[in-house]
Design a protein around this motif. Structure first.
Motif, PDB file in Angstrom:
ATOM      1  N   LYS A   1     -48.186  68.419  53.763  1.00 37.69           N
ATOM      2  CA  LYS A   1     -48.855  68.628  55.061  1.00 37.69           C
ATOM      3  C   LYS A   1     -49.733  69.880  55.024  1.00 37.69           C
ATOM      4  N   THR A   2     -49.137  70.984  54.575  1.00 33.36           N
ATOM      5  CA  THR A   2     -49.903  72.227  54.528  1.00 33.36           C
ATOM      6  C   THR A   2     -51.083  72.095  53.562  1.00 33.36           C
ATOM      7  N   THR A   3     -50.824  71.397  52.472  1.00 34.75           N
ATOM      8  CA  THR A   3     -51.904  71.206  51.505  1.00 34.75           C
ATOM      9  C   THR A   3     -53.096  70.476  52.142  1.00 34.75           C
TER      10      THR A   3
ATOM     11  N   PHE B   1     -51.432  79.708  60.938  1.00 36.50           N
ATOM     12  CA  PHE B   1     -50.817  79.519  59.630  1.00 36.50           C
ATOM     13  C   PHE B   1     -49.304  79.460  59.745  1.00 36.50           C
ATOM     14  N   GLN B   2     -48.738  78.694  58.826  1.00 36.27           N
ATOM     15  CA  GLN B   2     -47.281  78.533  58.835  1.00 36.27           C
ATOM     16  C   GLN B   2     -46.579  79.895  58.696  1.00 36.27           C
ATOM     17  N   ASP B   3     -47.195  80.784  57.893  1.00 39.36           N
ATOM     18  CA  ASP B   3     -46.591  82.124  57.737  1.00 39.36           C
ATOM     19  C   ASP B   3     -47.289  83.160  58.620  1.00 39.36           C
TER      20      ASP B   3
ATOM     21  N   ALA C   1     -52.516  73.636  63.819  1.00 37.00           N
ATOM     22  CA  ALA C   1     -51.312  74.454  63.997  1.00 37.00           C
ATOM     23  C   ALA C   1     -50.256  73.962  63.018  1.00 37.00           C
ATOM     24  N   ASP C   2     -49.898  74.859  62.070  1.00 34.28           N
ATOM     25  CA  ASP C   2     -48.922  74.479  61.045  1.00 34.28           C
ATOM     26  C   ASP C   2     -47.546  74.915  61.521  1.00 34.28           C
ATOM     27  N   GLU C   3     -46.704  73.964  61.885  1.00 32.19           N
ATOM     28  CA  GLU C   3     -45.354  74.227  62.406  1.00 32.19           C
ATOM     29  C   GLU C   3     -45.384  75.202  63.582  1.00 32.19           C
TER      30      GLU C   3
HETATM   31 MG   LIG Z   1     -46.102  73.473  55.106  1.00 33.71          MG
END
Ligand SMILES: [Mg+2]
Ligand SMILES: Nc1ncnc2c1ncn2[C@@H]1O[C@H](COP(=O)(O)OP(=O)(O)OP(=O)(O)O)[C@@H](O)[C@H]1O
Lengths: 345, 225
Positions: free
Chosen positions: B41-43, B85-87, B161-163
């Motif tokens: 997904k993130t990719t 970002f997820q992070d 929106a990642d997570e």
């Molecule tokens: Mg991810």
């Protein structure tokens, strides 16, 4: 670039300099050393050049003519010299004849306060006026008028003195010039030890010093510049590394490469410009108060006058611009190189 | 519009993270991207902002052909996208306000515009009172909302929106989802990456499911268990 962005980048650049004050100081020191070195070599070489021009007879062979020679004999020697001139590729200029009176004038110009020269000139002047008003006979006047101990001469000017063999060949040819006396017997017109004057060996020595300085200067300059680039590069790399996350984020946000690069370039430019200013001040002090004093005290005792060293103002523009150019070059190059890795896409 | 056509992508270490993906997201759509951890997904989102390049296939995002984009055009593409970002990628040395302002700074926004927009978006995510705090002083959910404000502040066409609900409780999850729907109503394309099937179920939007880098289902309004 918008003014607000411009000022933002300037601020960021200054922050970068102070964030890393130890490395920034090291960069400035190396860069200043590099600039002072270039500057000093430059002024020394220029001083040599200037003094060269002041003693302009260094590359001249002067053939002094015996006082007993008449006009015909002088012309004959001139023709012989002209033939020699034509055979030598390193003599380009015309043969020049300088009469004894002209020599006296040249000396007078160089040493205007010399009593001996002024004495000769005054008595000649006095005798000429006596002669012209008829108080002296032609014979008496004529003999008094030639009361000039200097000799007339021919001058051969060399353009390229690196070919010492050729200079030697020319000198031996001059030595062989013959004249004939009334009985038709040939005799040497020019005596190599008493009649030929040249400073060609001195010229060669000075040239060697100058060339050595050039070569050493260029090497030192290259080495120092590489060290300076290396140190600034590491200074900026530290800054880049400390802010690598920001840089990554900036890129992901759509910041252009120039926007990312700018604060670091500004940082490099600040280091470069500041170093240039420091180096300029130090060079001024070094030249005006140290170098000139040292040279003055070293040459004052020596006969033949001191070495001419101009005022620092004569070098201010060249050195100022040169230092600035080196500083900007070092700053921009090192920051661009440091960032390269972080700017890929 | 975002269009993947037979896109595959392999990381430099050889991991095939995306395999032959074909997917179209129209302007103004709201899409959930779901799948187990490591599904890719993130990719996919990285491909959309050209953080990674496709290995094969055709990819078009907001008018840019990313399979053959020149690197100097990438900033222009990224300015059409706002990513949470997820992070998070927040900066610990900057305050909440500065973190959001930084995103505007780096695309050359004027200070006067920054001064207006940053407080507005901090208010939108309900963090006006934390403007001067540092990220280390915030809870996970609060950090997430700072990242949201930062993704929105440059007025992007597409928001990814990642997570976004990964670190927050149910109440906040609802708030964040409301916010995303509001953004979507403003005409922006919204892509939400999540593995929280609960919210996916309750909002009944388009859901794209990936497994091992492949799209295994693409449905709207259905039952996803
Ligand atoms: Mg991810
Ligand atoms: N930088 C990378 N280099 C090599 N492989 C990577 C890299 N990032 C991710 N991967 C691999 O690619 C695959 C897909 O990863 P991705 O981050 O897209 O998963 P994800 O669906 O976002 O998972 P999660 O829900 O845990 O965030 C995984 O197998 C992962 O290990």
């Amino acid at each position: 670039m918008k003014p607000s962005t411009f000022f933002y980048n300037i601020r960021q650049g200054f922050k970068g300099v102070f964030r890393n004050s130890v490395m920034s100081t090291a960069s400035v020191l190396v860069l200043v050393a590099c600039m002072i070195l270039i500057g000093t070599i430059y002024v020394v070489i220029d001083t040599i050049d200037v003094n060269f021009k002041a003693i302009n007879d260094l590359n001249v062979i002067e053939v002094r003519l015996d006082k007993s020679y008449n006009d015909e004999q002088i012309a004959e020697i001139g023709d012989a010299l002209e033939q020699i001139r034509k055979t030598s590729p390193i003599i380009e200029k015309e043969l020049v004849f300088v009469s004894a009176d002209e020599h006296l004038q040249i000396l007078k110009e160089r040493f205007p306060d010399n009593d001996w020269i002024n004495g000769i000139l005054d008595s000649n002047e006095y005798n000429r006026s006596l002669y012209e008003s008829g108080e002296l006979s032609e014979e008496e006047g004529g003999s008094v008028l030639v009361d000039n101990p200097l000799r007339a001469s021919y001058r051969l000017e060399f353009v390229n003195l690196s070919d010492f063999d050729e200079v030697t060949r020319v000198k031996s040819l001059i030595d062989e010039i013959k004249l004939k006396d009334e009985s038709g017997k040939e005799f040497d017109a020019v005596d190599s030890t008493n009649d030929i004057r040249d400073n060609i060996e001195l010229y060669g020595k000075v040239m060697n010093v100058k060339n050595t300085l050039y070569v050493a200067g260029i090497w030192l300059l290259a080495i120092f510049l590489i060290i300076a680039l290396f140190v600034i590069m590491n200074t900026i790399k530290l800054g880049v590394f400390a802010r690598r996350n920001e840089i990554t984020f900036m890129r992901l946000c759509g910041a252009t490469k120039s926007m990312i690069r700018m604060p670091f370039i500004v940082e490099g430019v600040i280091i470069g410009v500041f170093s240039a200013a420091v180096a300029f001040g130090l060079e001024f002090y070094l030249y005006q108060y140290l170098l000139r004093d040292i040279v003055a005290s070293a040459t004052n005792s020596a006969a033949g006058g001191g070495i001419i060293m101009g005022d620092f103002s004569g070098y201010a523009l060249v050195l100022g611009l040169g230092f600035l150019a080196v500083g900007l070059f070092a700053g921009v190059i090192s920051s661009s190189v440091s960032l390269k890795k972080y700017l890929k896409a | 519009m975002i269009r993947f056509e037979n896109v595959s992508m392999e990381y430099r270490n050889g991991t095939a993270a995306v395999n032959d993906v074909t997917l179209t997201v129209e302007d103004g759509e709201f899409v959930f991207l779901v799948g187990h951890s490591g599904a890719g997904k993130t990719t996919l989102t990285k491909l959309m902002i050209a953080e990674e390049r496709v290995s094969s296939g055709k990819l078009e995002v907001n008018g840019f052909r990313l399979d053959k984009i020149h690197s100097w055009k990438i900033p222009a593409l990224r300015r059409t996208m706002g990513v949470v970002f997820q992070d998070f990628k927040l900066f610990d040395k900057m305050t909440v306000y500065e973190n959001v302002a930084f995103a505007m700074r780096v695309v050359g926004a004027k200070p006067s515009v920054i001064k207006k927009r940053v407080p507005f978006f901090l208010d939108v995510v309900g963090l006006s009172h934390k403007a001067d705090s540092f990220p280390t002083e915030l809870s996970g959910g609060e950090k997430q909302r700072v990242a949201f404000a930062r993704a929105l502040v440059n007025n992007p066409d597409t928001v990814i929106a990642d997570e976004p609900t990964g670190n927050v409780d149910t109440d906040l999850t609802e708030d964040i989802m409301e916010l995303l729907l509001k953004i979507n109503k403003l005409g922006k394309t919204v892509i939400v990456v999540t593995h929280d099937m609960g919210i996916v179920q309750s909002y009944r939007k388009r859901v794209v499911r990936i497994e091992n880098g492949r799209i295994v289902s693409d449905k709207t309004g259905g039952d996803f268990e």
